[in-house]
Scaffold this motif. Structure first.
Motif, PDB file in Angstrom:
ATOM      1  N   VAL A  23       0.838  -1.202   0.000  1.00 41.54           N
ATOM      2  CA  VAL A  23       0.000   0.000   0.000  1.00 41.54           C
ATOM      3  C   VAL A  23       0.874   1.254   0.000  1.00 41.54           C
ATOM      4  CG1 VAL A  23      -1.486   1.384   1.522  1.00 41.54           C
ATOM      5  CG2 VAL A  23      -2.080  -0.990   1.039  1.00 41.54           C
ATOM      6  N   ILE A  24       0.535   2.176  -0.896  1.00 48.82           N
ATOM      7  CA  ILE A  24       1.158   3.509  -0.878  1.00 48.82           C
ATOM      8  C   ILE A  24       0.051   4.512  -0.596  1.00 48.82           C
ATOM      9  CG2 ILE A  24       2.296   5.266  -2.312  1.00 48.82           C
ATOM     10  CD1 ILE A  24       3.621   2.854  -3.795  1.00 48.82           C
ATOM     11  N   PHE A  25       0.211   5.311   0.448  1.00 47.15           N
ATOM     12  CA  PHE A  25      -0.760   6.372   0.704  1.00 47.15           C
ATOM     13  C   PHE A  25      -0.393   7.576  -0.158  1.00 47.15           C
ATOM     14  CE2 PHE A  25      -1.317   4.766   5.341  1.00 47.15           C
ATOM     15  CZ  PHE A  25      -2.384   3.958   4.975  1.00 47.15           C
ATOM     16  N   VAL A  26      -1.402   8.144  -0.839  1.00 52.63           N
ATOM     17  CA  VAL A  26      -1.181   9.320  -1.687  1.00 52.63           C
ATOM     18  C   VAL A  26      -1.901  10.499  -1.032  1.00 52.63           C
ATOM     19  CG1 VAL A  26      -1.455  10.289  -3.996  1.00 52.63           C
ATOM     20  CG2 VAL A  26      -1.064   7.820  -3.721  1.00 52.63           C
ATOM     21  N   LEU A  27      -1.111  11.439  -0.517  1.00 53.73           N
ATOM     22  CA  LEU A  27      -1.677  12.544   0.261  1.00 53.73           C
ATOM     23  C   LEU A  27      -1.285  13.890  -0.345  1.00 53.73           C
ATOM     24  CD1 LEU A  27      -0.986  11.133   3.859  1.00 53.73           C
ATOM     25  CD2 LEU A  27      -3.078  10.930   2.487  1.00 53.73           C
ATOM     26  N   GLY A  28      -1.985  14.924   0.106  1.00 52.31           N
ATOM     27  CA  GLY A  28      -1.751  16.283  -0.405  1.00 52.31           C
ATOM     28  C   GLY A  28      -3.048  17.045  -0.266  1.00 52.31           C
ATOM     29  N   GLY A  29      -2.965  18.351  -0.352  1.00 55.76           N
ATOM     30  CA  GLY A  29      -4.155  19.171  -0.172  1.00 55.76           C
ATOM     31  C   GLY A  29      -5.188  18.941  -1.270  1.00 55.76           C
ATOM     32  N   PRO A  30      -6.399  19.448  -1.035  1.00 57.39           N
ATOM     33  CA  PRO A  30      -7.448  19.351  -2.047  1.00 57.39           C
ATOM     34  C   PRO A  30      -7.011  20.042  -3.340  1.00 57.39           C
ATOM     35  CG  PRO A  30      -8.338  20.172   0.050  1.00 57.39           C
ATOM     36  CD  PRO A  30      -6.845  20.161   0.189  1.00 57.39           C
ATOM     37  N   GLY A  31      -7.049  19.315  -4.453  1.00 57.25           N
ATOM     38  CA  GLY A  31      -6.659  19.902  -5.731  1.00 57.25           C
ATOM     39  C   GLY A  31      -5.171  19.880  -6.009  1.00 57.25           C
ATOM     40  N   SER A  32      -4.402  19.187  -5.183  1.00 57.54           N
ATOM     41  CA  SER A  32      -2.949  19.158  -5.404  1.00 57.54           C
ATOM     42  C   SER A  32      -2.574  18.264  -6.586  1.00 57.54           C
ATOM     43  CB  SER A  32      -2.222  18.703  -4.133  1.00 57.54           C
ATOM     44  OG  SER A  32      -2.696  17.438  -3.719  1.00 57.54           O
ATOM     45  N   GLY A  33      -3.525  17.447  -7.069  1.00 56.37           N
ATOM     46  CA  GLY A  33      -3.264  16.614  -8.255  1.00 56.37           C
ATOM     47  C   GLY A  33      -3.114  15.130  -7.942  1.00 56.37           C
ATOM     48  N   LYS A  34      -3.622  14.680  -6.815  1.00 59.13           N
ATOM     49  CA  LYS A  34      -3.464  13.274  -6.412  1.00 59.13           C
ATOM     50  C   LYS A  34      -4.108  12.326  -7.437  1.00 59.13           C
ATOM     51  CE  LYS A  34      -5.642  14.068  -2.497  1.00 59.13           C
ATOM     52  NZ  LYS A  34      -5.878  15.525  -2.633  1.00 59.13           N
TER      53      LYS A  34
END
Ligand SMILES: Nc1ncnc2c1ncn2[C@@H]1O[C@H](COP(=O)(O)OP(=O)(O)OP(=O)(O)O)[C@@H](O)[C@H]1O
Ligand SMILES: Nc1ccn([C@@H]2O[C@H](COP(=O)(O)O)[C@@H](O)[C@H]2O)c(=O)n1
Ligand SMILES: [Mg+2]
Length: 209
Positions: A23-34
């Motif tokens: 598992v890789i968690f993909v995080l970042g703010g809303p709209g960051s391009g995840k």
């Protein structure tokens, strides 16, 4: 149809292969391009993309008993209780033949993080963090045009606040454990993916192992 052994493996370990999934968690703010970058990673590296937000939106559409509660939380930019989101993620993992997953937009707070670890016993291989200034994220969200009920300026501001107060501490938790791979996300899509590729290259994966 899967065999009895496959079914038992899924029950114990979450995948038909009998191994715990990667598992890789993909995080970042809303709209960051995840979501955008996850689509490229899927194409190039064979992961399955699970977006917690997409799973919650599908749950609303399915007419589930939790639908109204989830819809209200999303409109307010609030984080849905972990038990609901984790159940959806677990089912999606178990129903999938793959054994490597990008989990996008999860864990969103400390409760999400601790509950997922406790319930599944899964530790992420690493955390991909899309770092992007708020003004660029705001511009992207207002231009997204996908009919999302939370892409309006009032909800966007609430989502930014939740990101800073509840989600950034999760990223800091993994940073302290050497698990964060930070991506400079304010660049054009192709340039962001060049950075992502460097993290997923075979050489980089060997170092992680
Ligand atoms: N590097 C980029 N440059 C310009 N626009 C981008 C870039 N990456 C994504 N976008 C656009 O910005 C919008 C948001 O991207 P995306 O949906 O991938 O973000 P997200 O992090 O998944 O957001 P959310 O947390 O709201 O689900 C989309 O319209 C997408 O096409
Ligand atoms: N772990 C999560 C993920 C999402 N939510 C809710 O869904 C909204 C949209 O999420 P995106 O990742 O698609 O932007 C988010 O603002 C939350 O309301 C959640 O509760 N828990
Ligand atoms: Mg998304």
């Amino acid at each position: 149809m899967g065999s009895v052994v496959d079914a038992a493996n899924k029950e114990i370990n979450g995948t038909a292969s009998g191994k715990k999934p990667t598992v890789i968690f993909v995080l970042g703010g809303p709209g960051s391009g995840k979501g955008t970058q996850c689509a490229y990673i899927v194409e190039h590296y064979g992961y399955t993309h699970l977006s917690a937000g997409d799973l919650l939106r599908a749950e609303i559409k399915s007419g589930s008993e939790n639908g109204t509660m989830i819809q209200n939380m999303i409109k307010e930019g609030k984080i849905v209780p972990s038990e609901v989101t984790i159940k959806l993620l677990q089912t999606a993992i178990q129903d999938n033949g793959n054994d490597k997953f990008l989990i996008d937009g999860f864990p969103r707070n400390e409760e999400n993080r601790a509950a997922f670890e406790k319930v599944t016993g899964i530790e992420p291989k690493f955390v991909l963090f899309f770092d992007c200034p708020e003004e660029e994220m705001e511009r992207r969200l207002l231009g997204r045009n996908q009919g999302r009920e939370d892409d309006n300026i009032e909800t966007i501001r609430k989502r930014f606040k939740v990101f800073l107060e509840s989600s950034l501490p999760v990223i800091q938790y993994y940073e302290a454990r050497g698990k964060v791979r930070k991506i400079h996300a304010a660049k054009p899509i192709e340039e962001v993916f060049q950075e992502v590729k460097a993290v997923f290259s075979p050489e980089a994966e060997k170092v992680e192992a």
